[in-house]
Scaffold this motif. Structure first.
Motif, PDB file in Angstrom:
ATOM      1  N   ALA A  39      45.673  63.264-127.520  1.00  0.00           N
ATOM      2  CA  ALA A  39      47.008  63.050-126.980  1.00  0.00           C
ATOM      3  C   ALA A  39      47.580  61.751-127.541  1.00  0.00           C
ATOM      4  CB  ALA A  39      46.954  63.000-125.463  1.00  0.00           C
ATOM      5  N   ARG A  97      52.672  61.986-125.308  1.00  0.00           N
ATOM      6  CA  ARG A  97      52.020  62.996-124.471  1.00  0.00           C
ATOM      7  C   ARG A  97      51.298  62.354-123.288  1.00  0.00           C
ATOM      8  NH1 ARG A  97      49.133  68.034-127.116  1.00  0.00           N
ATOM      9  NH2 ARG A  97      51.086  67.825-128.185  1.00  0.00           N
ATOM     10  N   ARG A  98      50.634  61.201-123.520  1.00  0.00           N
ATOM     11  CA  ARG A  98      49.973  60.496-122.412  1.00  0.00           C
ATOM     12  C   ARG A  98      50.990  60.033-121.378  1.00  0.00           C
ATOM     13  NH1 ARG A  98      47.046  57.894-126.736  1.00  0.00           N
ATOM     14  NH2 ARG A  98      48.442  56.131-126.447  1.00  0.00           N
ATOM     15  N   HIS A 118      52.185  62.977-119.385  1.00  0.00           N
ATOM     16  CA  HIS A 118      51.127  63.413-118.478  1.00  0.00           C
ATOM     17  C   HIS A 118      51.080  62.503-117.247  1.00  0.00           C
ATOM     18  CE1 HIS A 118      47.446  65.236-117.160  1.00  0.00           C
ATOM     19  NE2 HIS A 118      46.855  64.053-117.122  1.00  0.00           N
TER      20      HIS A 118
END
Length: 85
Positions: free
Chosen positions: A41, A45-46, A49
């Motif tokens: 990731a 993306r992190r 999330h």
């Protein structure tokens, strides 16, 4: 007065080529599914999330627990209006 078929032919050919490339890509992915390794990731993306995780935690009974720490961290004078220059 009449439309020349050149443009519609070019568009049709381009769409056909796109469909062929997509079909070939799908076939290759199906054949080599065991060779595909997911990427780690990235930063975006992190971050997404984490945001989804906090939003999911805030939906349930823990909504008050999530909101309370942000209020406590605020400095006492942070809500005062600034004077115009």
């Amino acid at each position: 007065m009449y439309e020349h078929p050149y443009l519609s032919y070019q568009v049709t050919e381009f769409e056909r080529e796109q469909l062929e490339r997509a079909a070939e890509r799908r076939r290759m992915l199906i054949e080599r599914a065991d060779q595909i390794v997911p990427r780690e990731a990235g930063a975006l993306r992190r971050m997404l999330h984490r945001m989804r995780g906090r939003a999911a935690a805030g939906v349930g009974a823990g909504a008050q627990a999530v909101a309370a720490p942000s209020v406590e961290r605020r400095s006492p004078g942070s809500c005062e209006p600034l004077t115009a220059r």
